[in-house]
Design an enzyme around this catalytic site. Structure first.
Site, PDB file in Angstrom:
ATOM      1  N   HIS A  45       0.841  -1.192   0.000  1.00  0.00           N
ATOM      2  CA  HIS A  45       0.000   0.000   0.000  1.00  0.00           C
ATOM      3  C   HIS A  45       0.879   1.246   0.000  1.00  0.00           C
ATOM      4  O   HIS A  45       1.574   1.519   0.972  1.00  0.00           O
ATOM      5  CB  HIS A  45      -0.898  -0.061   1.253  1.00  0.00           C
ATOM      6  CG  HIS A  45      -1.915   1.036   1.321  1.00  0.00           C
ATOM      7  ND1 HIS A  45      -2.791   1.147   2.378  1.00  0.00           N
ATOM      8  CD2 HIS A  45      -2.191   2.048   0.475  1.00  0.00           C
ATOM      9  CE1 HIS A  45      -3.562   2.218   2.173  1.00  0.00           C
ATOM     10  NE2 HIS A  45      -3.221   2.770   1.039  1.00  0.00           N
ATOM     11  N   HIS A  51       3.798   0.728   2.855  1.00  0.00           N
ATOM     12  CA  HIS A  51       3.791  -0.304   3.890  1.00  0.00           C
ATOM     13  C   HIS A  51       3.097  -1.543   3.345  1.00  0.00           C
ATOM     14  O   HIS A  51       2.584  -1.546   2.218  1.00  0.00           O
ATOM     15  CB  HIS A  51       3.100   0.213   5.154  1.00  0.00           C
ATOM     16  CG  HIS A  51       1.660   0.582   4.923  1.00  0.00           C
ATOM     17  ND1 HIS A  51       1.279   1.810   4.452  1.00  0.00           N
ATOM     18  CD2 HIS A  51       0.511  -0.127   5.075  1.00  0.00           C
ATOM     19  CE1 HIS A  51      -0.046   1.854   4.341  1.00  0.00           C
ATOM     20  NE2 HIS A  51      -0.531   0.694   4.696  1.00  0.00           N
ATOM     21  N   ASP A  53       0.215  -4.471   4.282  1.00  0.00           N
ATOM     22  CA  ASP A  53      -0.879  -4.808   5.177  1.00  0.00           C
ATOM     23  C   ASP A  53      -1.083  -6.318   5.189  1.00  0.00           C
ATOM     24  O   ASP A  53      -1.485  -6.903   4.187  1.00  0.00           O
ATOM     25  CB  ASP A  53      -2.161  -4.097   4.723  1.00  0.00           C
ATOM     26  CG  ASP A  53      -2.095  -2.585   4.938  1.00  0.00           C
ATOM     27  OD1 ASP A  53      -1.847  -2.173   6.083  1.00  0.00           O
ATOM     28  OD2 ASP A  53      -2.271  -1.829   3.967  1.00  0.00           O
ATOM     29  N   LYS A 272      -0.442  -6.849 -34.780  1.00  0.00           N
ATOM     30  CA  LYS A 272      -0.902  -5.893 -35.765  1.00  0.00           C
ATOM     31  C   LYS A 272      -1.866  -6.614 -36.699  1.00  0.00           C
ATOM     32  O   LYS A 272      -1.461  -7.399 -37.541  1.00  0.00           O
ATOM     33  CB  LYS A 272       0.266  -5.304 -36.561  1.00  0.00           C
ATOM     34  CG  LYS A 272      -0.216  -4.153 -37.439  1.00  0.00           C
ATOM     35  CD  LYS A 272       0.836  -3.587 -38.334  1.00  0.00           C
ATOM     36  CE  LYS A 272       0.261  -2.411 -39.129  1.00  0.00           C
ATOM     37  NZ  LYS A 272      -1.029  -2.732 -39.769  1.00  0.00           N
ATOM     38  N   ASP A 274      -4.398  -7.381 -39.627  1.00  0.00           N
ATOM     39  CA  ASP A 274      -4.398  -6.974 -41.023  1.00  0.00           C
ATOM     40  C   ASP A 274      -5.832  -6.689 -41.440  1.00  0.00           C
ATOM     41  O   ASP A 274      -6.558  -7.578 -41.879  1.00  0.00           O
ATOM     42  CB  ASP A 274      -3.790  -8.104 -41.869  1.00  0.00           C
ATOM     43  CG  ASP A 274      -3.199  -7.566 -43.157  1.00  0.00           C
ATOM     44  OD1 ASP A 274      -3.169  -6.329 -43.316  1.00  0.00           O
ATOM     45  OD2 ASP A 274      -2.768  -8.375 -43.979  1.00  0.00           O
TER      46      ASP A 274
HETATM   47 MN    MN Z   1      -2.712   0.177   4.499  1.00  0.00          MN
END
Ligand code: MN
Length: 368
Positions: A45, A51, A53, A272, A274
């Protein structure tokens, strides 16, 4: 369980944050007896301060700890883990951008996920502040300890410690958060903390230096609380550099450029096709198809226009390639030309590949 999520709910405005409201999550026990496993996840996060979690499923919610430095596989390294509010179960797969001005504003990726197996009865161990468990994740494995060091206030400090087993490794030899920085769910990673950015592609963050973010703001809280100050920004579209504007009358598509060699670094490619480059302008019930030079081909491809109308978009520009596939499933340009030459109104078949917003364009509200 609902009560357990009160603080989570109080801190968030679900009309404007993409985070789950927790109304749909069902504890594992209710998902059926075939899968009694408890899930865990670690979300990376990039909030006020980067940090990790750690979330463990227990009692129908995700018990959560914010680990500023992330987990370490070294049993001698004790990582501070701040106990935070319970999160709903469906948070375990949440990735995205929490808008500025909201609690925890910043980017979230799922850094690891899997199942956790507590040693013994976990509910009481959790209350006592002493959990021992095995992780079976994509990155984290083996035995771990979570130990509360003080029982006070809303943000109790715990320690996350790797048990000394065969999965343990000295920090000096292997730093797992540096070695494996990316999402386990998507191709997302996180770029250095610049607020208001969306998750970057992996190449953009490979250069992230260890500790740059935390050194710069070592005293800053992990989560900036929600403020009303920047609420007006919530109405801007969630795309880099995008701004609200009326639907343009015409658009020039970005064209491929011939180069001698692939660019350096990490990159991607797309086929690509055609066929004919076609842009679709959708404005309410009106769908018009344009060539790359702006010629209106709506009448040449009525079926395609009709099919795009079924997307029920309020307003949009879509950019793609119209192709006719051969029996092997490959685009065949001759067949495409034949289809137009024959002036068959049902042809070409309704294959529009690679539809995507034109590069650098303004993308008006898409609603399905
Ligand atoms: Mn958090």
């Amino acid at each position: 369980m609902r009560k357990a999520l009160d603080e989570y709910t109080r801190k968030r405005d679900f009309d404007t944050t993409p985070e789950p409201s927790g109304k749909t999550g069902k504890p594992s026990a209710q998902r059926g007896r075939t899968n009694p496993a408890l899930q865990f996840c670690v979300q990376k996060h990039d909030a006020t301060r980067l940090h990790y979690d750690l979330r463990l499923e227990l009692e129908g919610t995700l018990k959560s700890w914010a680990v500023p430095k992330g987990p370490s596989l070294d049993p001698h390294v004790k990582r501070i883990a701040i106990h935070v509010e319970d999160h709903p179960l469906d948070y375990a797969t949440f990735e995205g951008h929490i808008p500025k001005g909201h609690y925890g504003a910043g980017d979230v990726i799922v850094w690891d996920r899997g199942v956790w197996v507590p040693d013994g009865e976990p509910t009481e161990a959790y209350r006592k502040g002493r959990l021992t468990f095995h992780l079976n994740g994509e990155k984290l494995t083996g035995r771990w300890h979570l130990v509360r060091i003080r029982q006070e206030g809303k943000q109790e400090p715990w320690l996350l410690i790797k048990s000394d087993d065969s999965y343990a490794r000295p920090e000096s030899e292997y730093d797992i958060v540096q070695a494996l920085p990316d999402s386990v769910l998507s191709d997302r990673t996180l770029r250095p903390a610049t607020s208001g950015q969306r998750p970057a592609t992996r190449q953009a963050t490979r250069q992230r230096q260890p500790g740059t973010t935390s050194n710069a703001s070592a005293q800053a809280p992990l989560h900036e609380p929600a403020t009303t100050q920047s609420r007006r920004e919530l109405h801007t579209p969630a795309l880099d550099g995008a701004r609200a504007a009326p639907l343009p009358q015409s658009l020039k598509p970005a064209l491929a450029t011939l180069v001698d060699a692939a660019p350096a670094g990490h990159w991607r490619y797309e086929i690509k096709f055609d066929g004919y480059r076609i842009l679709a302008r959708i404005d309410g019930d009106e769908v018009r198809l344009f060539t790359r030079n702006g010629n209106d081909w709506t009448l040449k491809m009525p079926r395609q226009a009709e099919a795009l109308g079924h997307l029920k978009l309020d307003s949009a520009w879509l950019d793609g390639e119209v192709v006719v596939l051969n029996k092997a499933g490959l685009p065949n340009f001759q067949s495409l030309q034949n289809a137009f030459d024959a002036r068959r109104r049902w042809a070409p078949s309704s294959c529009i590949h690679g539809m995507r917003p034109p590069r650098g364009s303004i993308i008006p509200t898409l609603s399905y």
